[in-house]
Design a protein around this motif. Structure first.
Motif, short mmCIF file in Angstrom:
data_model
loop_
_atom_site.label_atom_id
_atom_site.label_comp_id
_atom_site.label_asym_id
_atom_site.label_seq_id
_atom_site.Cartn_x
_atom_site.Cartn_y
_atom_site.Cartn_z
N PHE A 106 1.32 -1.48 0.36
CA PHE A 106 0.20 -0.03 0.14
C PHE A 106 1.21 1.24 -0.48
O PHE A 106 1.52 1.24 0.75
CB PHE A 106 -1.47 0.08 1.27
N SER A 107 0.40 2.02 -0.94
CA SER A 107 1.13 3.26 -0.97
C SER A 107 2.55 3.55 -1.05
O SER A 107 4.00 2.38 -1.50
CB SER A 107 0.57 4.33 0.45
N PHE A 108 3.85 3.67 -0.25
CA PHE A 108 5.25 3.27 -0.10
C PHE A 108 5.39 2.19 0.11
O PHE A 108 6.76 1.84 -0.67
CB PHE A 108 5.53 4.08 1.00
N GLY A 109 4.67 0.91 0.72
CA GLY A 109 4.38 -0.17 1.36
C GLY A 109 4.89 -1.11 -0.05
O GLY A 109 5.42 -2.19 -0.41
N GLY A 110 4.69 -0.68 -1.68
CA GLY A 110 4.38 -0.71 -3.13
C GLY A 110 5.22 -0.84 -3.11
O GLY A 110 6.44 -1.46 -3.47
N ILE A 111 6.64 0.12 -2.52
CA ILE A 111 7.71 0.17 -3.04
C ILE A 111 8.21 -0.75 -2.13
O ILE A 111 9.32 -2.00 -3.06
CB ILE A 111 8.50 1.49 -3.09
N VAL A 112 8.48 -1.30 -0.74
CA VAL A 112 9.33 -1.86 -0.17
C VAL A 112 8.76 -3.76 -0.47
O VAL A 112 9.58 -4.01 -0.82
CB VAL A 112 8.86 -1.46 1.23
N ALA A 113 7.67 -3.04 -0.83
CA ALA A 113 6.97 -5.31 -0.98
C ALA A 113 7.22 -5.31 -2.25
O ALA A 113 7.82 -6.62 -3.26
CB ALA A 113 5.72 -5.54 -2.06
#
Length: 308
Positions: A106-113
């Motif tokens: 989700f959001s910035f978590g998409g970059i990490v994922a």
């Protein structure tokens, strides 16, 4: 509905153990789904409070956690690097005895994922990008262009001047990133103007939740500043990485809201061209927190994506 809470103690090389706060919802024999929150500097409490248990009812074992040094996972020694985030996620897998899982970024978590799926593909069943940042410079351009239209229509000279000053900054800088998101918040880009009765009920519940309000209103710039210092993430474009992930055999899905001011239709179409037309939902009357704005569609979308 079974609900578990863990304090994940991570200790490496004799260092003092640090705490990663995580929760689990549902039956551990069901397919695992790990939610990765936005930020940097945010937490998973919004998703936990509104959607995690309902997603578990759809037939998933749902795990949420706060990244190290963010939200409830307090760690003054956090490094704020992608690799440390990956290492902590690997420990989440071990803690919950999971060999592979679907990641919701989700959001910035998409970059990490996305980065995790690229580096550890054997541990990722699927990647679901929800309001996820993909090409950050395109997001900044979208924000500025949309704000300029708003200010021009209102004859807002001060607003236009603010944008002119913003565009003089180094586009790779943390100051430019912060200025863009400040403009997005000022102009309501994270919220839909057309909340359904169900969405209104969800947000009213959040407004009355004092614990949620405490964490939602924490003002902590350190994670954002430190992640930028170590990773320079303001210039990331993950489209080529997502294409690599797809070619490697991991299905990638996405959900975006049409009222989310961070993403233009052109950005959504660029992602669609990489992951496939049938792998993306573009929802009406939904903005950044689309799992609240259109919760029924989010839940049905997750089931349609992952029970193919």
């Amino acid at each position: 509905m079974r609900f578990l809470f863990f304090l994940l103690l991570v200790c490496t090389g004799g260092a003092k153990a640090q705490i990663i706060v995580s929760h689990a919802f549902g039956d551990s024999t069901k397919p695992a789904v790990i939610f990765m929150h936005g930020g940097p500097g945010s937490n998973a409490i919004n998703f936990e409070s509104t959607t995690a248990a309902r997603l578990a009812v759809q037939g998933f074992y749902v795990i949420t956690y706060d990244r190290r040094g963010e939200g409830r996972s307090v760690d003054p020694t956090a490094k704020y690097t992608f690799q440390q985030s990956y290492d902590d996620l690997n420990n989440i897998y071990k803690q919950y005895q999971i060999k592979s899982a679907t990641l919701i970024g989700f959001s910035f978590g998409g970059i990490v994922a996305t980065g995790y799926a690229d580096k550890y593909p054997e541990q990722v069943d699927a990647l679901v990008l929800v309001s996820a940042l993909v090409n950050l410079q395109e997001t900044y351009r979208t924000i500025i262009a949309s704000c300029r239209k708003i200010y021009a229509a209102k004859n807002d000279a001060a607003g236009l001047k603010d944008l002119d000053n913003l565009e003089k900054l180094d586009r790779a800088s943390i100051e430019f990133r912060r200025g863009c998101f400040k403009q997005a918040s000022k102009n309501g880009f994270f919220a839909t103007p057309n909340r359904s009765p169900d969405a209104q009920a969800i947000y009213q519940k959040l407004d009355a939740d004092t614990l949620y309000q405490y964490y939602a209103n924490l003002n902590n710039d350190m994670p954002s500043n430190e992640f930028w210092k170590h990773e320079k993430y303001s210039t990331i474009n993950n489209l080529p990485v997502i294409e690599k992930i797809v070619k490697g055999g991991i299905p990638v899905y996405a959900m975006y809201g049409k009222d989310d001011g961070l993403y233009s239709p052109e950005q959504v179409n660029s992602l669609k061209a990489v992951i496939g037309t049938n792998h993306i939902l573009y929802m009406r009357d939904a903005a950044h927190y689309l799992y609240n704005d259109q919760q029924v569609h989010f839940l049905s979308g997750m089931r349609a994506f992952l029970y193919y």
